[in-house]
Design a protein around this motif. Sequence first.
Motif, PDB file in Angstrom:
ATOM      1  N   SER A  21      -5.133  -4.521   0.570  1.00 58.62           N
ATOM      2  CA  SER A  21      -5.145  -2.722   0.752  1.00 58.62           C
ATOM      3  C   SER A  21      -4.533  -2.254   1.693  1.00 58.62           C
ATOM      4  CB  SER A  21      -6.808  -2.485   0.701  1.00 58.62           C
ATOM      5  OG  SER A  21      -7.656  -2.869  -0.527  1.00 58.62           O
ATOM      6  N   TRP A  22      -4.678  -2.884   3.023  1.00 54.58           N
ATOM      7  CA  TRP A  22      -4.129  -2.391   4.283  1.00 54.58           C
ATOM      8  C   TRP A  22      -2.403  -2.784   3.885  1.00 54.58           C
ATOM      9  CZ3 TRP A  22      -4.891   0.124   8.461  1.00 54.58           C
ATOM     10  CH2 TRP A  22      -6.467   0.303   9.161  1.00 54.58           C
ATOM     11  N   LEU A  23      -1.975  -3.630   3.419  1.00 53.98           N
ATOM     12  CA  LEU A  23      -0.406  -3.898   3.045  1.00 53.98           C
ATOM     13  C   LEU A  23       0.067  -2.917   1.939  1.00 53.98           C
ATOM     14  CD1 LEU A  23       2.091  -5.527   3.569  1.00 53.98           C
ATOM     15  CD2 LEU A  23       1.154  -7.225   1.714  1.00 53.98           C
ATOM     16  N   THR A  24      -0.878  -2.456   1.052  1.00 51.04           N
ATOM     17  CA  THR A  24      -0.483  -1.566   0.145  1.00 51.04           C
ATOM     18  C   THR A  24      -0.357  -0.306   0.827  1.00 51.04           C
ATOM     19  OG1 THR A  24      -1.571  -3.013  -1.848  1.00 51.04           O
ATOM     20  CG2 THR A  24      -1.055  -0.459  -2.081  1.00 51.04           C
ATOM     21  N   ALA A  32       7.799   2.391  -0.699  1.00 51.69           N
ATOM     22  CA  ALA A  32       8.109   1.160  -1.558  1.00 51.69           C
ATOM     23  C   ALA A  32       7.432   1.634  -2.820  1.00 51.69           C
ATOM     24  CB  ALA A  32       7.584  -0.088  -0.984  1.00 51.69           C
ATOM     25  N   GLU A  33       7.943   0.878  -3.891  1.00 53.49           N
ATOM     26  CA  GLU A  33       7.455   0.823  -5.255  1.00 53.49           C
ATOM     27  C   GLU A  33       6.622  -0.544  -5.531  1.00 53.49           C
ATOM     28  OE1 GLU A  33      10.127   1.219  -8.332  1.00 53.49           O
ATOM     29  OE2 GLU A  33      11.587   2.450  -6.971  1.00 53.49           O
ATOM     30  N   VAL A  34       5.307  -0.334  -5.207  1.00 50.55           N
ATOM     31  CA  VAL A  34       4.330  -1.226  -4.923  1.00 50.55           C
ATOM     32  C   VAL A  34       3.494  -1.638  -6.420  1.00 50.55           C
ATOM     33  CG1 VAL A  34       2.301  -2.123  -3.883  1.00 50.55           C
ATOM     34  CG2 VAL A  34       3.721  -0.691  -2.610  1.00 50.55           C
ATOM     35  N   VAL A  35       3.413  -2.911  -6.813  1.00 55.64           N
ATOM     36  CA  VAL A  35       2.709  -3.415  -7.873  1.00 55.64           C
ATOM     37  C   VAL A  35       1.653  -4.405  -7.158  1.00 55.64           C
ATOM     38  CG1 VAL A  35       3.121  -4.912  -9.938  1.00 55.64           C
ATOM     39  CG2 VAL A  35       4.755  -3.013  -9.211  1.00 55.64           C
ATOM     40  N   GLY A  36       0.239  -4.416  -7.984  1.00 49.96           N
ATOM     41  CA  GLY A  36      -0.324  -5.320  -7.636  1.00 49.96           C
ATOM     42  C   GLY A  36      -1.216  -6.149  -8.664  1.00 49.96           C
TER      43      GLY A  36
END
Length: 356
Positions: A21-24, A32-36
């Motif tokens: 969660s912190w990294l996200t 950035a375009e983030v996918v989890g």
Amino acid sequence: MKDFYRGKRVLITGHTGFKGSWLTEILLQWEAEVVGVALAPAANPNLFTLLGHQRKIASYFCDIRDTANFKQILIQEQPEIVFHLAAQPLVRRSYDEPLLTFSTNATGTASVLDAIKQVNTVKAVVVVTTDKVYKDQDWVYPYREIDMLGGYDPYSASKAAADIIAQSYMQSFFNPKDYKIKHDTLVAIARAGNVIGGGDWSVDRLIPEIMRSVYEKSVPVLLRYPKAVRPWEHVLEPLSGYLLLGQRLFAGQTRCAEAWNFGPLSESFESVESVTRTMLEHIGRGSVLIEPQPDLHETHLLRLDVSKAITELGWQPTLTYKQTINDTALWYKEYYERGDVKAITSSQIKSFFNIS
């Protein structure tokens, strides 16, 4: 790094967890375009929900051991960089559920790397293990990246296995010598110490147990291993190392495709009891109850040597032990006394990375 990650497609496994969660949040702040990819959050409350990430990124709630499914996610989302954090991270749970722990941590890592191998479009992969991958030598010396791996308890053994599996993939399929010849992917391993900070509510972890005891139960903090010494570091310290490593790998720096320790300043090696009492001082309430439980193996002293990351990566820990404890206590006080943590999370990230 903020400029580098802007616009990059980044996939995080374990994005619903504490570090994930912190990294996200860091990557979202950096545009950035983030996918989890992860299981749904296990704790309630949890940082993933508090920060509203369920509304901000594409989340796939699935098991990383399903290689075919993970491969399809890679094909659909086309990430350039992958941070693999997904794991069963709890020592005591590993005694209760050893097969689940081995399967998730070891087989799960193999599954992620094999899917990446099959798709062959990811440029950089950072596999996150732990300082507990090192064989307990019962010595005072900090562990170096070249020291022997091992594991007494199922958790440590499973993470050591995951580390060895990652090394095998790095040598067999993502060998730096074959970079740009047989493949276009560089992989590295990151090993970090006892990570603390706001937003961790995991069971059987020291800081969450302190907070639950003080704010929710109004009972003394129960300590099982008060004299155990650990390298306590704020969550932003290792994450900065992971992010730097991802950047270097993406840039094609083959010498970075190795294992790296990310630990705190030497002054941050403190006992469990010392950390607990310092936290209670910052909170201004609470007490300690020591009830040793010798039934489970526990390493007495665990320290990391981070000189390689300092000299070869240009990374170094920056927060003092006092700052780490203070920032952690402030975050939880903000949550329990005011309820909104978005502002303090953002503020601590900007302050750490010196971003206005």
